[in-house]
Write a protein that holds these residues in place. Structure first.
Motif, short mmCIF file in Angstrom:
data_model
loop_
_atom_site.label_atom_id
_atom_site.label_comp_id
_atom_site.label_asym_id
_atom_site.label_seq_id
_atom_site.Cartn_x
_atom_site.Cartn_y
_atom_site.Cartn_z
N HIS A 15 46.75 35.43 38.83
CA HIS A 15 46.73 36.73 38.87
C HIS A 15 47.08 37.37 40.65
O HIS A 15 46.34 36.29 41.43
CB HIS A 15 45.31 37.18 38.91
CG HIS A 15 44.76 39.10 39.32
ND1 HIS A 15 44.73 39.61 37.53
CD2 HIS A 15 44.46 38.89 39.82
CE1 HIS A 15 44.24 40.52 38.39
NE2 HIS A 15 44.92 40.51 39.17
N GLU A 20 47.17 44.78 39.48
CA GLU A 20 45.84 45.78 39.63
C GLU A 20 46.43 47.09 39.96
O GLU A 20 45.96 48.30 39.62
CB GLU A 20 45.55 45.47 41.34
CG GLU A 20 44.33 43.75 41.22
CD GLU A 20 43.68 44.38 41.07
OE1 GLU A 20 43.17 44.77 40.24
OE2 GLU A 20 42.72 42.85 41.07
N ALA A 29 45.97 47.01 47.32
CA ALA A 29 46.44 45.72 46.12
C ALA A 29 47.71 44.85 46.73
O ALA A 29 47.57 43.61 46.63
CB ALA A 29 46.04 46.08 44.48
N ARG A 299 35.35 47.71 42.81
CA ARG A 299 37.29 48.14 42.33
C ARG A 299 37.30 49.22 40.87
O ARG A 299 38.59 49.78 40.99
CB ARG A 299 37.39 46.58 41.80
CG ARG A 299 38.46 46.73 41.60
CD ARG A 299 39.21 44.87 41.60
NE ARG A 299 39.98 45.06 40.43
CZ ARG A 299 39.87 44.67 38.98
NH1 ARG A 299 38.53 44.71 38.62
NH2 ARG A 299 40.97 44.67 38.43
N GLU A 300 36.18 49.09 40.09
CA GLU A 300 36.30 49.83 39.00
C GLU A 300 36.19 51.50 39.38
O GLU A 300 36.89 52.23 38.79
CB GLU A 300 35.66 49.06 37.70
CG GLU A 300 35.92 47.89 37.52
CD GLU A 300 37.70 47.90 36.79
OE1 GLU A 300 37.70 49.47 35.92
OE2 GLU A 300 38.24 46.38 36.67
N ARG A 303 38.99 52.88 41.75
CA ARG A 303 40.84 52.75 40.35
C ARG A 303 40.40 54.05 39.43
O ARG A 303 40.79 55.25 39.48
CB ARG A 303 40.50 51.83 39.21
CG ARG A 303 41.08 50.14 39.99
CD ARG A 303 40.99 49.05 38.50
NE ARG A 303 41.67 49.22 37.23
CZ ARG A 303 43.15 49.31 38.00
NH1 ARG A 303 43.42 48.11 39.95
NH2 ARG A 303 44.49 49.22 36.67
N ALA A 308 43.65 51.29 44.09
CA ALA A 308 44.06 50.03 43.34
C ALA A 308 43.40 48.92 44.80
O ALA A 308 43.78 48.82 45.67
CB ALA A 308 45.59 49.55 43.38
N ARG A 310 42.65 44.54 45.47
CA ARG A 310 42.53 43.16 45.10
C ARG A 310 41.37 42.89 45.16
O ARG A 310 40.57 42.34 45.67
CB ARG A 310 43.68 42.67 46.05
CG ARG A 310 43.57 40.82 45.64
CD ARG A 310 44.05 40.66 44.12
NE ARG A 310 45.02 39.62 43.99
CZ ARG A 310 44.34 37.99 43.35
NH1 ARG A 310 43.57 38.69 42.99
NH2 ARG A 310 44.98 36.74 43.03
N ARG A 311 41.30 42.21 43.08
CA ARG A 311 39.82 41.58 43.04
C ARG A 311 39.07 40.15 44.28
O ARG A 311 40.99 39.51 44.37
CB ARG A 311 39.53 41.56 41.73
CG ARG A 311 40.78 40.27 40.74
CD ARG A 311 40.22 40.49 39.50
NE ARG A 311 39.52 40.26 38.98
CZ ARG A 311 39.29 40.08 37.55
NH1 ARG A 311 39.86 40.70 36.88
NH2 ARG A 311 38.04 39.33 36.86
#
Length: 345
Positions: A15, A20, A29, A299-300, A303, A308, A310-311
């Motif tokens: 990932h 993202e 991201a 994060r969601e 979005r 965006a 980065r997780r």
């Protein structure tokens, strides 16, 4: 399509920030400098397209890299980005005990595992500073980033050179070193026995789609890496870009950007802290690693607001309460901060 790189612990080493992104999302991201490549570099790359009928000749670009870092030409191998260098190292080096210092870019571990090597992790905690004494004495391959993705921590050069010893290969990923004004902790020009330095042009010059990077190491290892590298791995346009980015005017441009970046990064870190998020202190790269409970939910929600980020849970040593946020210009960063104000109020 990427192969599934999920490990038994559920961490997805494959990932990366580009996953993202999405239509209409402001990109915080991916750690590529906005507005790049600059016009002069794009024009230079376009001019190189006239020579596509000939096979790529790396000679000039290789000599340019050597001059830029005060190294011998035989200490330079040009690669299709730093990611290819990790694959070549995994093919050419046969470690008995490989140690990867995390959190960091996941491709080194992924490449080693794909080549059949066992990998041990040394997890940094707290402020993510590095103590070379924690590395096992019998480790014969050690991989570390500097400054490290995703923590943005810059390790002292002395701590990294302390790792060097006969029979050990120390790989230092300096993909983000040109984010640091003056590059005071770089080992690119040091030529320390057993130390391998990887550099990338992707981040500062906006060349992720071109794939341009290089390895600096002792000639025997450079030769070993070249033997497992596909023929003509670096394209003619990428070679032109590498040569151009080593010229004095390009280095001056990169230095000026790094100085502006430092100011905006520190401002953004302070603003995030005022909103209850906790950036890792002392950030020196083009991104911030931020701790906040409920980061995945945040994060969601970002979005859905058009941003965006980065997780952090796909980096070994972090987890679901971490995000990585790229530093942009003041206007873009303020738009992100305004969205956070709305979400956190």
């Amino acid at each position: 399509m990427r192969a599934d790189r999920r490990l038994d612990d559920g961490i997805d080493l494959g990932h990366h920030g580009d996953r993202e992104l999405g239509d209409g999302l402001a990109d915080f991201a991916v750690n590529v400098r906005p507005g790049t490549p600059p016009a002069w570099l794009a024009e230079h790359i376009a001019a190189a397209m006239a020579n596509l009928a000939a096979y790529p000749d790396p000679g000039r670009a290789r000599r340019a890299v050597a001059r830029r870092h005060g190294r011998r030409t035989e200490e330079v191998l040009l690669t299709a980005g730093a990611a290819e260098a990790f694959v070549l190292l995994a093919r050419a080096v046969r470690p008995r005990r490989a140690v990867v210092v995390h959190p960091q870019f996941t491709e080194p571990e992924a490449a080693l595992r794909a080549a059949g090597h066992r990998v041990e992790r040394l997890l940094l905690e707290g402020d993510f500073t590095f103590d070379p004494a924690r590395v096992p004495a019998d480790a014969d391959l050690v991989v570390i980033g500097n400054p490290t993705n995703p923590t943005s921590v810059l390790h002292p050069a002395a701590a990294l050179t302390a790792l060097a010893r006969p029979g050990r290969t120390v790989v230092v990923d300096e993909a983000f070193m040109d984010c640091v004004p003056g590059e005071p902790e770089s080992l690119a020009g040091a030529a320390v026995p057993g130390v391998v330095v990887l550099r990338s042009l992707t981040k500062t010059w906006g060349l992720a789609g071109l794939r341009a990077g290089y390895v600096l190491a002792e000639p025997p290892l450079i030769d070993a890496l070249a033997r497992v590298q596909p023929l003509w791995a670096v394209s003619t346009p990428a070679l032109a870009a590498i040569e151009a980015c080593c010229r004095p005017h390009a280095l001056a441009e990169a230095e000026e950007w790094a100085r502006r970046l430092a100011v905006e990064r520190d401002r953004l870190a302070g603003e995030l802290a005022r909103r209850g998020l906790t950036p890792v202190p002392g950030a020196r790269a083009s991104f911030l690693c931020v701790h906040t409970p409920g980061a995945m939910e945040l994060r969601e929600r970002l979005r859905r607001r058009g941003f965006a980020v980065r997780r952090g849970d796909t980096f070994p040593g972090l987890g679901p309460d971490w995000l990585r946020i790229a530093v942009r210009d003041r206007a873009a960063d303020d738009a992100l901060l305004k969205a956070l104000d709305d979400l956190l109020s």
